[in-house]
Design a protein around this motif. Structure first.
Motif, PDB file in Angstrom:
ATOM      1  N   GLY A 295       5.247  13.747   0.077  1.00  0.00           N
ATOM      2  CA  GLY A 295       4.901  13.130   1.359  1.00  0.00           C
ATOM      3  C   GLY A 295       3.769  13.827   2.076  1.00  0.00           C
ATOM      4  O   GLY A 295       3.458  13.476   3.231  1.00  0.00           O
ATOM      5  N   ARG A 296       3.113  14.771   1.435  1.00  0.00           N
ATOM      6  CA  ARG A 296       2.067  15.566   2.103  1.00  0.00           C
ATOM      7  C   ARG A 296       0.838  14.740   2.445  1.00  0.00           C
ATOM      8  O   ARG A 296       0.115  15.055   3.381  1.00  0.00           O
ATOM      9  N   GLU A 297       0.568  13.680   1.688  1.00  0.00           N
ATOM     10  CA  GLU A 297      -0.621  12.870   1.943  1.00  0.00           C
ATOM     11  C   GLU A 297      -0.283  11.573   2.656  1.00  0.00           C
ATOM     12  O   GLU A 297      -1.119  10.681   2.765  1.00  0.00           O
ATOM     13  N   GLY A 298       0.940  11.463   3.138  1.00  0.00           N
ATOM     14  CA  GLY A 298       1.342  10.273   3.870  1.00  0.00           C
ATOM     15  C   GLY A 298       1.480   9.038   3.007  1.00  0.00           C
ATOM     16  O   GLY A 298       1.408   7.908   3.506  1.00  0.00           O
ATOM     17  N   ARG A 299       1.696   9.226   1.683  1.00  0.00           N
ATOM     18  CA  ARG A 299       1.795   8.102   0.775  1.00  0.00           C
ATOM     19  C   ARG A 299       3.249   7.721   0.559  1.00  0.00           C
ATOM     20  O   ARG A 299       4.165   8.546   0.670  1.00  0.00           O
ATOM     21  N   ASP A 300       3.470   6.468   0.218  1.00  0.00           N
ATOM     22  CA  ASP A 300       4.802   5.965  -0.085  1.00  0.00           C
ATOM     23  C   ASP A 300       4.990   6.015  -1.600  1.00  0.00           C
ATOM     24  O   ASP A 300       4.287   5.300  -2.338  1.00  0.00           O
ATOM     25  N   PRO A 301       5.911   6.813  -2.139  1.00  0.00           N
ATOM     26  CA  PRO A 301       6.083   6.935  -3.594  1.00  0.00           C
ATOM     27  C   PRO A 301       6.386   5.602  -4.280  1.00  0.00           C
ATOM     28  O   PRO A 301       5.919   5.364  -5.393  1.00  0.00           O
ATOM     29  N   VAL A 302       7.171   4.740  -3.624  1.00  0.00           N
ATOM     30  CA  VAL A 302       7.510   3.454  -4.236  1.00  0.00           C
ATOM     31  C   VAL A 302       6.253   2.592  -4.375  1.00  0.00           C
ATOM     32  O   VAL A 302       6.030   1.959  -5.411  1.00  0.00           O
ATOM     33  N   GLU A 303       5.430   2.571  -3.334  1.00  0.00           N
ATOM     34  CA  GLU A 303       4.185   1.790  -3.405  1.00  0.00           C
ATOM     35  C   GLU A 303       3.259   2.345  -4.480  1.00  0.00           C
ATOM     36  O   GLU A 303       2.618   1.580  -5.219  1.00  0.00           O
TER      37      GLU A 303
END
Length: 425
Positions: free
Chosen positions: A249-257
């Motif tokens: 979550g360090r880059e503000g990304r959604d793992p599922v997406e």
């Protein structure tokens, strides 16, 4: 850092056969030595050979034409000319060779067996072949046949059991460096990896597999965006994919997406590839700022029937379990794909309007002509379909009609270069 080149277009040409010789044996006190002209040497072949020390097609970036040696002419005393020198082209293991015009596969260099890409032309017969009881002084020989020439595309597809896929900077290179002796460049920024890296993973005694770190794929890769498009071909052969997803979550990304975006790119590049067995690893779990992201990805992945691993490549957490599970799956999966050749050479377009010389010498009809040379070099006389095509071209060219007008009879011997046959109407 050396450039990585994985496609190249080259032109190859085999050697021309040497000409046969017209010569007669001359020796003191021997009244009738007879013809002793030797045959021409065979033209050199163009041969592909795997070099295990090559990892790219960089050698073909600047040199694009490869020509084998011509055969030497025959000489007297029944001496045959020297064969032309073969042109041996070294390629990396896993190189697929395609016909440049049709795109069909000619060969898959996935083992160490050499492959003859172009065969050299046969040498012409010397006059020693044409001596008969009624033709004791043949004053003629035959020219050598031309070699083959073709344009091909070389395409490197890595031979790896497992392919690591995922967005840039998710930890693929780190995982490869941890489980093998490969030393890819590792840094905390996107597109650190600029070309594929291979490593051998040793799981247990007698249990190992090859794993490839494929440079980061991004959305739009299948349409040419980013680096991933250039290297998607290198997972074509992989029997198993390990999809690495950053769950920190360090880059503000959604793992599922992220997971779905990569799967979409794989599907658009190759629907068959998207169906390949896959394991999913949520990496950087040790620095996850929000554990709910990891749990969300796990639930999503397992709902699709895929096995999920919590991973920290940097601290080795979960790495051993992932590698052992991968090795267990590989033991049940079919071997690495080897592409079957599907190249069917199209009949060459021959202009049969050129001059052809027809001459009866003693009891043999001698036929010569430039287009006949090209025709002969494209015929496989061991194949009935090829022989039928050869006969059809000669008839449609009007050659047989000309010979009949000149008086050729059934059973007469006809000589076309180094081929003799009985004429039949």
């Amino acid at each position: 850092m050396p450039a990585f080149v994985d496609t190249a277009k080259i032109t190859v040409k085999s050697g021309k056969g040497g000409n046969g010789a017209v010569a007669f044996h001359r020796e003191k006190y021997v009244a009738a030595g007879g013809p002793d002209g030797g045959d021409g040497g065979r033209g050199g072949d163009v041969i592909l050979q795997v070099d295990p020390h090559m990892s790219t097609l960089m050698d073909f970036r600047y040199k694009r034409k490869y020509v084998a040696g011509n055969g030497m002419d025959g000489t007297g005393k029944r001496c045959s000319g020297k064969d032309g020198e073969d042109m041996v082209i070294k390629v990396p293991l896993g190189t697929v060779v395609r016909d440049a015009q049709s795109g069909q596969i000619i060969a898959d260099m996935s083992n160490t067996e050499p492959f003859v890409l172009c065969r050299g032309g046969n040498g012409g017969w010397g006059n020693k072949h044409f001596a008969t009881p009624t033709r004791q002084v043949p004053n003629f020989a035959k020219a050598g046949l031309p070699g083959q020439e073709r344009e091909v595309i070389l395409e490197l597809k890595l031979l790896a059991d497992v392919g690591l896929v995922g967005f840039p900077n998710v930890g693929k290179s780190t995982l490869l460096s941890v489980v093998s002796k490969a030393r890819p460049k590792i840094a905390d920024y996107h597109f650190t990896t600029l070309f594929p890296n291979l490593g051998v993973v040793y799981v247990d005694e007698g249990v190992s597999f090859v794993m490839a770190d494929i440079p980061g794929i991004i959305e739009g890769a299948s349409d040419g965006a980013g680096l991933g498009h250039d290297f998607l071909r290198h997972i074509d052969r992989c029997r198993l994919l390990i999809h690495i997803v950053d769950v920190s979550g360090r880059e503000g990304r959604d793992p599922v997406e992220d997971f779905e975006a990569i799967n979409t790119e794989l599907e658009q590049y190759s629907p068959e590839l998207a169906q390949r067995p896959m394991l999913v690893a949520g990496n950087k779990a040790d620095i996850a700022e929000d554990r709910s992201l990891l749990e969300k990805l796990k639930v999503h992945v397992e709902a699709k029937g895929l096995t999920f691993f919590e991973l920290s490549a940097a601290t080795h957490q979960g790495v051993d379990a992932l590698m052992r599970h991968a090795a267990g799956l590989l033991a049940q999966l079919p071997p690495i794909t080897v592409y079957e050749p599907n190249y069917v050479p199209a009949p060459p377009e021959l202009d049969t309007s050129g001059d052809v010389t027809i001459e009866k010498v003693d009891d043999v009809w001698m036929v010569d002509g430039p287009w006949l040379q090209r025709l002969m070099s494209n015929v496989n006389f061991n194949d009935i379909e090829s022989r039928n095509w050869f006969d059809r071209v000669l008839r449609e060219s009007g050659l047989f009609q000309r010979m009949e007008d000149m008086g050729v009879q059934d059973g007469d011997t006809v000589c076309l270069y180094n081929l003799e046959f009985e004429y039949q109407k």
